[in-house]
Design an enzyme around this catalytic site. Structure first.
Site, PDB file in Angstrom:
ATOM      1  N   ARG A   1      -0.104  -9.554  12.902  1.00 26.96           N
ATOM      2  CA  ARG A   1      -1.259  -8.000  12.415  1.00 26.96           C
ATOM      3  C   ARG A   1      -2.122  -9.387  11.043  1.00 26.96           C
ATOM      4  NH1 ARG A   1       3.549  -4.978  10.011  1.00 26.96           N
ATOM      5  NH2 ARG A   1       2.022  -3.662   9.431  1.00 26.96           N
TER       6      ARG A   1
ATOM      7  N   ARG B   1      -9.601   0.702   8.881  1.00 24.30           N
ATOM      8  CA  ARG B   1      -9.087  -0.606   9.371  1.00 24.30           C
ATOM      9  C   ARG B   1     -10.060  -1.380  10.045  1.00 24.30           C
ATOM     10  NH1 ARG B   1      -2.579   0.609   8.827  1.00 24.30           N
ATOM     11  NH2 ARG B   1      -2.005  -1.166   9.508  1.00 24.30           N
TER      12      ARG B   1
ATOM     13  N   ARG C   1      11.577  -5.911   4.629  1.00 22.70           N
ATOM     14  CA  ARG C   1      11.243  -4.580   5.161  1.00 22.70           C
ATOM     15  C   ARG C   1      11.791  -4.112   6.073  1.00 22.70           C
ATOM     16  NH1 ARG C   1       5.192  -2.343   5.163  1.00 22.70           N
ATOM     17  NH2 ARG C   1       5.400  -3.062   7.580  1.00 22.70           N
TER      18      ARG C   1
ATOM     19  N   ARG D   1      11.593  -2.519  11.580  1.00 20.53           N
ATOM     20  CA  ARG D   1      10.098  -2.614  12.871  1.00 20.53           C
ATOM     21  C   ARG D   1      10.045  -3.600  13.496  1.00 20.53           C
ATOM     22  NH1 ARG D   1       5.573  -0.368   8.101  1.00 20.53           N
ATOM     23  NH2 ARG D   1       4.599  -1.087   9.953  1.00 20.53           N
TER      24      ARG D   1
ATOM     25  N   LYS E   1       0.736  -1.558  -0.028  1.00 17.67           N
ATOM     26  CA  LYS E   1       0.107  -0.046   0.029  1.00 17.67           C
ATOM     27  C   LYS E   1       1.003   1.770  -0.101  1.00 17.67           C
ATOM     28  CE  LYS E   1      -2.757  -0.770   3.694  1.00 17.67           C
ATOM     29  NZ  LYS E   1      -1.766  -2.505   4.465  1.00 17.67           N
TER      30      LYS E   1
HETATM   31  P1  AMP Z   1       0.971   0.510   9.117  1.00 19.35           P
HETATM   32  O1  AMP Z   1       2.665   1.235   8.813  1.00 19.35           O
HETATM   33  O2  AMP Z   1      -0.342   1.067   8.019  1.00 19.35           O
HETATM   34  O3  AMP Z   1       0.639  -0.598   8.361  1.00 19.35           O
HETATM   35  O4  AMP Z   1       0.667   0.934  10.284  1.00 19.35           O
HETATM   36  C1  AMP Z   1       1.270   0.746  11.157  1.00 19.35           C
HETATM   37  C2  AMP Z   1       0.341  -0.426  12.406  1.00 19.35           C
HETATM   38  O5  AMP Z   1      -0.234   1.345  12.978  1.00 19.35           O
HETATM   39  C3  AMP Z   1      -0.721  -1.094  12.831  1.00 19.35           C
HETATM   40  O6  AMP Z   1      -0.693  -2.308  13.238  1.00 19.35           O
HETATM   41  C4  AMP Z   1      -1.810  -0.218  13.842  1.00 19.35           C
HETATM   42  O7  AMP Z   1      -0.640  -0.668  15.334  1.00 19.35           O
HETATM   43  C5  AMP Z   1      -1.307   1.527  13.933  1.00 19.35           C
HETATM   44  N1  AMP Z   1      -2.636   1.867  13.110  1.00 19.35           N
HETATM   45  C6  AMP Z   1      -2.832   2.300  11.389  1.00 19.35           C
HETATM   46  N2  AMP Z   1      -3.621   2.723  11.267  1.00 19.35           N
HETATM   47  C7  AMP Z   1      -4.640   2.516  12.368  1.00 19.35           C
HETATM   48  C8  AMP Z   1      -5.690   2.647  11.631  1.00 19.35           C
HETATM   49  N3  AMP Z   1      -6.443   3.286  10.947  1.00 19.35           N
HETATM   50  N4  AMP Z   1      -6.821   2.059  12.762  1.00 19.35           N
HETATM   51  C9  AMP Z   1      -5.535   1.171  13.727  1.00 19.35           C
HETATM   52  N5  AMP Z   1      -4.528   1.023  14.250  1.00 19.35           N
HETATM   53  C10 AMP Z   1      -3.520   1.855  13.286  1.00 19.35           C
END
Ligand code: AMP
Length: 217
Positions: free
Chosen positions: A171, A88, A127, A160, A13
């Site tokens: 996840r 999400r 990553r 990360r 994404k």
């Molecule tokens: P990402 O970089 O999009 O994979 O997001 C990393 C982490 O941020 C996720 O695993 C969640 O812990 C948190 N996070 C990001 N966006 C959201 C969202 N819309 N709702 C809840 N948690 C989020």
């Protein structure tokens, strides 16, 4: 144009959102990047969300709702936006829908990046995030080893916490249980594009562009 880029963690994404953002000249809004930046700055919000993020759990809907409301209402996203990582949960999808209706914005387009879990686990193991500029890269795609292609900092690419294999599996569980229902919410409500997200960055990007063009937008 307002696009929601939807898919499992590691589906690509962020990478595709950056490309689309340049092509369409609209901002890329990554809620994960926003939260990581808060953590880096050591803000109250950052401290609040860190443990959950490290465990691969979702941040509560109320916190995410407040962040997204501010973004959608800001001038920066007047001409459009590409949402990466939001919504999400079904509740977040409902909230977003309501904000769009309240502001009389045209319906967003849902771009779904379809992947298999095995591919995700493979991709996420290579990553890294730059601890200087927070850019996310895949070690298999960068031209110079140990150098961030965004800011040029050497030896800044680190894994990360939430890309550790145990956390990735959590996840993915969270994605299937809490995030996939978002698709049911948008069904019949808005235009959807499904993309098989296996292949190179360029191949996937071309598929997205072609399908968006077909929608005549
Ligand atoms: P990402 O970089 O999009 O994979 O997001 C990393 C982490 O941020 C996720 O695993 C969640 O812990 C948190 N996070 C990001 N966006 C959201 C969202 N819309 N709702 C809840 N948690 C989020």
């Amino acid at each position: 144009m307002r696009i929601i880029l939807f898919g499992a963690p590691g589906a690509g994404k962020g990478t595709q959102a950056k490309i689309l953002s340049k092509q369409l000249n609209i901002p890329h809004i990554s809620t994960g990047d926003i939260l990581r930046s808060e953590i880096k700055k050591g803000t109250e919000l950052g401290i609040k969300v860190k443990i959950r993020m490290d465990r691969g759990e979702l941040v509560p809907d109320e916190i995410m709702g407040a962040i997204i409301k501010k973004i959608i209402r800001s001038k920066k996203t007047n001409a459009g936006l590409i949402l990466d990582g939001f919504p999400r949960t079904a509740q977040q999808a409902e909230l977003l829908w309501k904000i769009f209706q309240d502001l009389k914005l045209p319906n967003p387009i849902l771009v779904v990046l379809d992947t298999k879990d095995e591919l995700i686990i493979n991709r996420l193991s290579s990553r890294r995030v730059c601890n200087n500029c927070l850019n996310i890269v895949n070690l298999l795609d960068i031209p110079i080893e140990n150098e961030c292609p965004n800011c040029g900092r050497k030896n800044s690419l680190v894994k990360r916490k939430d890309d550790e294999e145990k956390v990735i599996k959590n996840r993915l569980k969270v994605y299937h249980k809490q995030t996939k229902p978002v698709l049911d919410f948008y069904k019949d409500k808005t235009k959807e594009i499904f993309i098989n997200a296996e292949g190179t960055v360029e191949q996937i990007s071309k598929k997205i562009t072609k399908k968006l063009e077909k929608l005549k937008i």
